[in-house]
Design an enzyme around this catalytic site. Structure first.
Site, PDB file in Angstrom:
ATOM      1  N   ASP A  56      -0.014   6.693 -22.145  1.00  0.00           N
ATOM      2  CA  ASP A  56      -1.431   5.464 -21.273  1.00  0.00           C
ATOM      3  C   ASP A  56      -0.122   4.341 -21.786  1.00  0.00           C
TER       4      ASP A  56
ATOM      5  N   THR B 285       1.782   9.512 -10.814  1.00  0.00           N
ATOM      6  CA  THR B 285       0.522  10.398 -10.475  1.00  0.00           C
ATOM      7  C   THR B 285      -0.043   9.482  -9.189  1.00  0.00           C
ATOM      8  N   GLY B 286       0.317   8.420  -9.223  1.00  0.00           N
ATOM      9  CA  GLY B 286      -0.636   7.662  -8.402  1.00  0.00           C
ATOM     10  C   GLY B 286       0.466   7.810  -6.740  1.00  0.00           C
ATOM     11  N   GLN B 287      -0.665   6.847  -5.570  1.00  0.00           N
ATOM     12  CA  GLN B 287      -0.147   6.736  -4.822  1.00  0.00           C
ATOM     13  C   GLN B 287       1.407   6.074  -4.504  1.00  0.00           C
ATOM     14  N   ASP B 288       1.821   5.320  -4.699  1.00  0.00           N
ATOM     15  CA  ASP B 288       3.007   4.345  -4.981  1.00  0.00           C
ATOM     16  C   ASP B 288       4.440   5.736  -5.785  1.00  0.00           C
TER      17      ASP B 288
ATOM     18  N   TYR C 277      -9.912  -6.719 -11.905  1.00  0.00           N
ATOM     19  CA  TYR C 277      -9.213  -6.900 -11.524  1.00  0.00           C
ATOM     20  C   TYR C 277      -7.655  -7.540 -10.631  1.00  0.00           C
TER      21      TYR C 277
ATOM     22  N   GLU D 224      -4.565  -9.124  -4.376  1.00  0.00           N
ATOM     23  CA  GLU D 224      -5.744  -9.630  -4.916  1.00  0.00           C
ATOM     24  C   GLU D 224      -5.761 -11.218  -5.672  1.00  0.00           C
TER      25      GLU D 224
ATOM     26  N   LYS E  73      -5.100  -8.459 -13.194  1.00  0.00           N
ATOM     27  CA  LYS E  73      -3.156  -8.359 -12.366  1.00  0.00           C
ATOM     28  C   LYS E  73      -2.897 -10.628 -12.090  1.00  0.00           C
TER      29      LYS E  73
ATOM     30  N   THR F 145      -0.984  -8.165  -7.349  1.00  0.00           N
ATOM     31  CA  THR F 145      -1.189  -8.218  -6.304  1.00  0.00           C
ATOM     32  C   THR F 145      -1.819  -9.104  -5.129  1.00  0.00           C
TER      33      THR F 145
ATOM     34  N   HIS G 174      -1.327  -1.462   0.716  1.00  0.00           N
ATOM     35  CA  HIS G 174      -0.676  -0.772   1.794  1.00  0.00           C
ATOM     36  C   HIS G 174      -1.379   1.030   1.304  1.00  0.00           C
TER      37      HIS G 174
HETATM   38  P1  NAP Z   1      -3.589   4.616  -7.593  1.00  0.00           P
HETATM   39  O1  NAP Z   1      -2.934   5.440  -6.935  1.00  0.00           O
HETATM   40  O2  NAP Z   1      -4.405   4.453  -8.542  1.00  0.00           O
HETATM   41  O3  NAP Z   1      -2.558   4.517  -8.979  1.00  0.00           O
HETATM   42  C1  NAP Z   1      -2.351   4.560  -9.874  1.00  0.00           C
HETATM   43  C2  NAP Z   1      -1.774   5.101 -10.954  1.00  0.00           C
HETATM   44  O4  NAP Z   1      -2.294   4.201 -12.474  1.00  0.00           O
HETATM   45  C3  NAP Z   1      -1.929   6.606 -11.344  1.00  0.00           C
HETATM   46  O5  NAP Z   1      -0.848   7.326 -11.840  1.00  0.00           O
HETATM   47  C4  NAP Z   1      -2.908   6.594 -12.663  1.00  0.00           C
HETATM   48  O6  NAP Z   1      -3.121   7.565 -13.321  1.00  0.00           O
HETATM   49  C5  NAP Z   1      -2.123   5.570 -13.663  1.00  0.00           C
HETATM   50  N1  NAP Z   1      -3.000   5.406 -14.574  1.00  0.00           N
HETATM   51  C6  NAP Z   1      -4.249   4.574 -14.677  1.00  0.00           C
HETATM   52  N2  NAP Z   1      -4.604   4.418 -15.576  1.00  0.00           N
HETATM   53  C7  NAP Z   1      -4.037   5.160 -16.496  1.00  0.00           C
HETATM   54  C8  NAP Z   1      -3.445   4.205 -17.878  1.00  0.00           C
HETATM   55  N3  NAP Z   1      -4.730   4.591 -18.868  1.00  0.00           N
HETATM   56  N4  NAP Z   1      -2.300   4.688 -18.418  1.00  0.00           N
HETATM   57  C9  NAP Z   1      -1.785   5.376 -18.334  1.00  0.00           C
HETATM   58  N5  NAP Z   1      -1.098   5.434 -16.631  1.00  0.00           N
HETATM   59  C10 NAP Z   1      -2.541   4.846 -16.611  1.00  0.00           C
HETATM   60  O7  NAP Z   1      -2.670   3.167  -7.473  1.00  0.00           O
HETATM   61  P2  NAP Z   1      -2.011   3.045  -6.687  1.00  0.00           P
HETATM   62  O8  NAP Z   1      -2.575   2.592  -4.706  1.00  0.00           O
HETATM   63  O9  NAP Z   1      -0.676   3.591  -5.894  1.00  0.00           O
HETATM   64  O10 NAP Z   1      -0.914   1.230  -6.590  1.00  0.00           O
HETATM   65  C11 NAP Z   1       0.435   1.096  -7.280  1.00  0.00           C
HETATM   66  C12 NAP Z   1       0.306   0.111  -8.159  1.00  0.00           C
HETATM   67  O11 NAP Z   1      -0.087  -1.263  -7.296  1.00  0.00           O
HETATM   68  C13 NAP Z   1      -1.377  -0.657  -9.093  1.00  0.00           C
HETATM   69  O12 NAP Z   1      -0.947  -1.057 -10.459  1.00  0.00           O
HETATM   70  C14 NAP Z   1      -1.906  -0.646  -8.171  1.00  0.00           C
HETATM   71  O13 NAP Z   1      -2.811  -1.401  -8.769  1.00  0.00           O
HETATM   72  C15 NAP Z   1      -1.195  -2.144  -7.638  1.00  0.00           C
HETATM   73  N6  NAP Z   1      -1.493  -2.626  -6.243  1.00  0.00           N
HETATM   74  C16 NAP Z   1      -1.517  -1.469  -5.613  1.00  0.00           C
HETATM   75  C17 NAP Z   1      -1.830  -1.955  -3.848  1.00  0.00           C
HETATM   76  C18 NAP Z   1      -2.557  -0.962  -2.356  1.00  0.00           C
HETATM   77  O14 NAP Z   1      -2.317  -1.444  -1.493  1.00  0.00           O
HETATM   78  N7  NAP Z   1      -2.092   0.055  -3.034  1.00  0.00           N
HETATM   79  C19 NAP Z   1      -1.956  -3.253  -3.590  1.00  0.00           C
HETATM   80  C20 NAP Z   1      -1.261  -4.077  -4.433  1.00  0.00           C
HETATM   81  C21 NAP Z   1      -1.024  -3.474  -5.629  1.00  0.00           C
HETATM   82  P3  NAP Z   1      -3.918   8.627 -13.233  1.00  0.00           P
HETATM   83  O15 NAP Z   1      -3.064   9.896 -11.719  1.00  0.00           O
HETATM   84  O16 NAP Z   1      -4.156   9.656 -14.368  1.00  0.00           O
HETATM   85  O17 NAP Z   1      -5.359   8.297 -12.630  1.00  0.00           O
HETATM   86  O1  G4F Z   2      -9.764   0.103   0.047  1.00  0.00           O
HETATM   87  P1  G4F Z   2     -10.173  -1.167  -0.786  1.00  0.00           P
HETATM   88  O2  G4F Z   2     -11.119  -0.693  -1.928  1.00  0.00           O
HETATM   89  O3  G4F Z   2      -8.913  -1.832  -0.889  1.00  0.00           O
HETATM   90  P2  G4F Z   2      -8.853  -3.352  -1.869  1.00  0.00           P
HETATM   91  O4  G4F Z   2     -10.665  -3.561  -2.915  1.00  0.00           O
HETATM   92  O5  G4F Z   2      -8.685  -4.609  -0.920  1.00  0.00           O
HETATM   93  O6  G4F Z   2      -8.033  -3.352  -3.030  1.00  0.00           O
HETATM   94  C1  G4F Z   2      -7.140  -2.255  -2.856  1.00  0.00           C
HETATM   95  O7  G4F Z   2      -5.655  -3.290  -2.051  1.00  0.00           O
HETATM   96  C2  G4F Z   2      -5.426  -4.225  -3.393  1.00  0.00           C
HETATM   97  C3  G4F Z   2      -4.376  -5.268  -2.891  1.00  0.00           C
HETATM   98  O8  G4F Z   2      -5.068  -6.290  -1.728  1.00  0.00           O
HETATM   99  C4  G4F Z   2      -4.723  -3.664  -4.941  1.00  0.00           C
HETATM  100  F1  G4F Z   2      -4.462  -4.310  -5.499  1.00  0.00           F
HETATM  101  C5  G4F Z   2      -6.259  -3.048  -5.262  1.00  0.00           C
HETATM  102  O9  G4F Z   2      -5.370  -2.020  -6.353  1.00  0.00           O
HETATM  103  C6  G4F Z   2      -6.206  -2.224  -4.120  1.00  0.00           C
HETATM  104  O10 G4F Z   2      -5.425  -0.948  -4.040  1.00  0.00           O
HETATM  105  O11 G4F Z   2     -11.745  -2.712   0.073  1.00  0.00           O
HETATM  106  C7  G4F Z   2     -11.413  -2.603   1.478  1.00  0.00           C
HETATM  107  C8  G4F Z   2     -12.260  -3.600   1.684  1.00  0.00           C
HETATM  108  C9  G4F Z   2     -13.161  -4.629   0.436  1.00  0.00           C
HETATM  109  O12 G4F Z   2     -12.728  -5.904   1.178  1.00  0.00           O
HETATM  110  C10 G4F Z   2     -13.999  -3.711   0.911  1.00  0.00           C
HETATM  111  O13 G4F Z   2     -15.424  -4.806  -0.085  1.00  0.00           O
HETATM  112  O14 G4F Z   2     -12.653  -2.729   1.898  1.00  0.00           O
HETATM  113  C11 G4F Z   2     -14.033  -2.823   2.143  1.00  0.00           C
HETATM  114  N1  G4F Z   2     -15.061  -1.662   2.184  1.00  0.00           N
HETATM  115  C12 G4F Z   2     -15.827  -1.704   2.829  1.00  0.00           C
HETATM  116  N2  G4F Z   2     -16.695  -0.466   2.317  1.00  0.00           N
HETATM  117  C13 G4F Z   2     -14.880  -1.265   1.326  1.00  0.00           C
HETATM  118  C14 G4F Z   2     -16.098  -0.403   1.273  1.00  0.00           C
HETATM  119  N3  G4F Z   2     -14.219  -0.683   0.123  1.00  0.00           N
HETATM  120  C15 G4F Z   2     -14.778   0.579  -0.139  1.00  0.00           C
HETATM  121  N4  G4F Z   2     -13.748   1.020  -1.707  1.00  0.00           N
HETATM  122  N5  G4F Z   2     -15.769   1.462  -0.048  1.00  0.00           N
HETATM  123  C16 G4F Z   2     -16.042   1.560   0.964  1.00  0.00           C
HETATM  124  O15 G4F Z   2     -17.377   2.046   1.012  1.00  0.00           O
END
Ligand code: NAP
Ligand code: G4F
Length: 372
Positions: free
Chosen positions: A69, A11-14, A162, A140, A166, A138, A192
Site C-alpha cells: 500500500d 490493478t488500475g486502468q493504466d 486531489y 488537474e 498531485k 495530471t 485518458h
Molecule cells: P485508477 O484506474 O483509479 O487506478 C489507480 C490504481 O491505484 C489502482 O490500481 C488502485 O488500486 C491503486 N491504489 C489506490 N490507492 C492505493 C493505495 N493506497 N496503495 C496502493 N495502490 C493504491 O487510475 P488510472 O486512471 O489508471 O490512473 C493512473 C494514475 O495516473 C493515477 O495516479 C492517476 O491519478 C493518474 N492520472 C490519471 C489520468 C487519467 O485520465 N486516467 C490522467 C492523469 C493522471 P485498486 O485497484 O486496489 O483500487
Molecule cells: O471523468 P471525470 O470524473 O474525470 P476528471 O475529474 O477530469 O479526473 C480524471 O482526469 C484527471 C486528468 O485531468 C485525472 F488526474 C484524474 O485522476 C481522473 O482520471 O470528470 C470529467 C468531467 C468533470 O468536469 C466532471 O465534473 O466530467 C464532469 N462530470 C459531469 N457529470 C462528471 C459527471 N464526472 C463524473 N465522474 N460523474 C458524473 O456524473
C-alpha cells in the site's frame, strides 16, 4: 538480463495497459497490489492473460504481484530494496477528483506522501544512479486554467484535494531530481480513457449507461456538469508516452495530450450516435435534458440483445434519457482542459494515435458486449 519494472497501481486502468506494453517489450514486471476482499486483477487478466512470448516463457515467469500500500513506508522501502527495479512507474492514487473532496486526508496520504515514499525509498536503497522514476502527474494541476492550451510552462492552479496532493507529488519529483540527480520525471497526462476505465469516471459511466439504456435495462443517465470540456485520449497511447519518458536521455516533465477538447454533452451525443440514436437537447442548467427514441424499458432485467444496426428490431419509445443531477457537481469545478503536447512530440516522438470518435466507439462496442 531482462529490465525490471515496478508499477504501483498495477490493478488500475493504466497499470493494466502499461503491464501489457512492458511485458510485450520483454520486461520483468513487478506490481504493487492492495489486499482486497475479492480479486481485483480482472483488467490485468483480460489485457495480459493471453500474452504469448517469443522465447516460449510464461506470464508466471515475468509478472509478479506484491501485496502493499502506498501509505505503508516500510512496505514500499522493503519492496524497492528487494526488487532493485530499473524503472518505477508510480501510478497508485486515489484518482477520483470528486471523492477527494470527501476524503482529503487519505487522498493526500496516498497521492502526495505516497510519491514521497517512493522517491525516498529509492534514495535509501542507494538506487538514485540506477532507477528511473515516472510520476503520474495530471492536467488537474492546471485546474482553473491560466492559459489555453496548457503547456509545461503554464502556471498551476489546482481545484481539488486531489489536484493539490498531485501538486506536492509533482514538486517532490522535481526536487529529488534537482537535489540528488535522480532520474525522476513527471508525465502531466490529460484525461485518458478506455474500455477499462473505472465505472464512476464520466466517460465510462456514459458508455455503460448508453449500453444499458439501449438494452432496455436502464431508464436514464444522470450527470453533473454537461459543459465541462476535457482533452480525452486513449490510455493505450498514453502508457506508451510513460515508457518513452523513462527511455529518454534526460529526466524532465512532459505534457501528454491529444490537443483536442470536447464537452461531456458531446461525449454523450457520440455514444448514442454509435447506437444509431440521436439525442435532442432541451432546456438549460439544472433543467437540461437529453431526449431520444430508444428501446422500451424492460422490467425482467434481461438485455434485449441490442447491437448497432439492429434498431428497427425493437419496440421503442421517445423519453428523457439524460438528466442533470446536482449531486454530481463538485465544490470547485475544472471547467476546461486542453493540452499542447508539442514537447513530447519533438523530444520523444510521441503523439496520440486514437481519435475521439474511435475512442467513444471502442468503449461503446466493449460495453454493448459486456452487458451479457
Ligand atoms: P485508477 O484506474 O483509479 O487506478 C489507480 C490504481 O491505484 C489502482 O490500481 C488502485 O488500486 C491503486 N491504489 C489506490 N490507492 C492505493 C493505495 N493506497 N496503495 C496502493 N495502490 C493504491 O487510475 P488510472 O486512471 O489508471 O490512473 C493512473 C494514475 O495516473 C493515477 O495516479 C492517476 O491519478 C493518474 N492520472 C490519471 C489520468 C487519467 O485520465 N486516467 C490522467 C492523469 C493522471 P485498486 O485497484 O486496489 O483500487
Ligand atoms: O471523468 P471525470 O470524473 O474525470 P476528471 O475529474 O477530469 O479526473 C480524471 O482526469 C484527471 C486528468 O485531468 C485525472 F488526474 C484524474 O485522476 C481522473 O482520471 O470528470 C470529467 C468531467 C468533470 O468536469 C466532471 O465534473 O466530467 C464532469 N462530470 C459531469 N457529470 C462528471 C459527471 N464526472 C463524473 N465522474 N460523474 C458524473 O456524473
Amino acid at each position: 538480463m531482462r529490465k525490471k519494472s515496478f508499477i504501483t497501481g498495477i490493478t488500475g486502468q493504466d497499470g493494466a495497459y502499461l503491464s501489457h506494453l512492458l511485458l510485450s517489450k520483454g520486461y520483468e514486471v513487478h506490481g504493487l497490489m492492495r489486499r482486497t476482499s475479492q480479486f481485483n486483477t480482472a483488467r490485468l487478466q483480460e489485457l495480459c492473460g493471453n500474452l504469448e512470448f517469443s522465447d516460449g516463457g510464461s506470464l508466471e515467469d515475468r509478472l509478479f504481484l506484491h501485496y502493499g500500500d502506498s501509505t505503508d513506508s516500510l512496505n514500499i522501502t522493503t519492496l524497492i530494496e528487494e526488487i532493485q527495479p530499473d524503472e518505477i512507474y508510480n501510478l497508485a492514487a486515489q484518482s477520483h477528483v470528486k471523492v477527494s473532496f470527501e476524503m482529503p486526508v487519505y487522498t493526500s496520504d496516498v497521492d502526495a506522501l505516497g510519491t514521497l515514499r517512493i522517491l525516498e525509498a529509492v534514495r535509501q536503497a542507494k538506487l538514485t544512479g540506477k532507477t528511473h522514476v515516472y510520476q503520474a502527474s495530471t492536467s488537474e494541476l492546471f485546474g482553473k486554467v491560466q492559459e489555453t492550451p496548457q503547456t509545461e510552462t503554464t502556471p498551476f492552479h489546482p481545484r481539488s484535494p486531489y489536484g493539490v496532493a498531485k501538486l506536492f507529488a509533482y514538486w517532490m519529483t522535481v526536487n529529488y531530481r534537482e537535489s540528488y540527480g535522480m532520474f525522476a520525471s513527471n508525465g502531466i497526462l490529460f484525461n485518458h480513457e478506455s474500455p477499462f476505465r473505472g465505472e464512476t469516471f464520466v466517460t465510462r459511466k456514459i458508455t455503460l449507461a448508453a449500453a444499458r439504456i439501449m438494452n432496455g435495462l436502464q431508464d436514464r443517465l444522470e450527470l453533473g456538469n454537461l459543459d465541462a470540456r476535457r482533452d480525452w485520449g486513449h490510455a493505450r497511447d498514453f502508457v506508451e508516452a510513460m515508457w518513452r519518458i523513462l527511455q529518454h536521455d534526460e529526466p524532465g516533465d512532459f505534457i501528454i495530450a491529444t490537443g483536442e477538447q470536447h464537452s461531456v454533452r458531446e461525449f454523450v451525443t457520440l455514444a448514442f450516435e454509435h447506437c444509431g440514436v440521436s439525442i435532442r437537447w432541451e432546456g438549460s442548467g439544472l433543467n437540461e435534458v437529453g431526449i431520444a427514441r430508444v428501446p422500451v424499458l424492460k422490467h425482467d432485467g434481461i438485455p434485449n440483445g441490442f447491437q448497432p444496426g439492429k434498431f428497427d428490431e425493437f419496440p421503442t419509445e421517445e423519453r428523457v434519457v439524460v438528466a442533470v443531477n446536482p449531486d454530481f457537481f463538485r465544490p470547485a469545478e475544472v471547467e476546461t482542459l486542453l493540452g499542447n503536447a508539442a514537447k513530447a512530440q519533438e523530444v520523444l516522438g510521441w503523439r496520440a494515435e486514437t481519435t475521439f470518435p474511435q475512442l467513444v466507439s471502442e468503449m461503446m462496442s466493449y460495453d454493448l458486449k459486456k452487458i451479457y
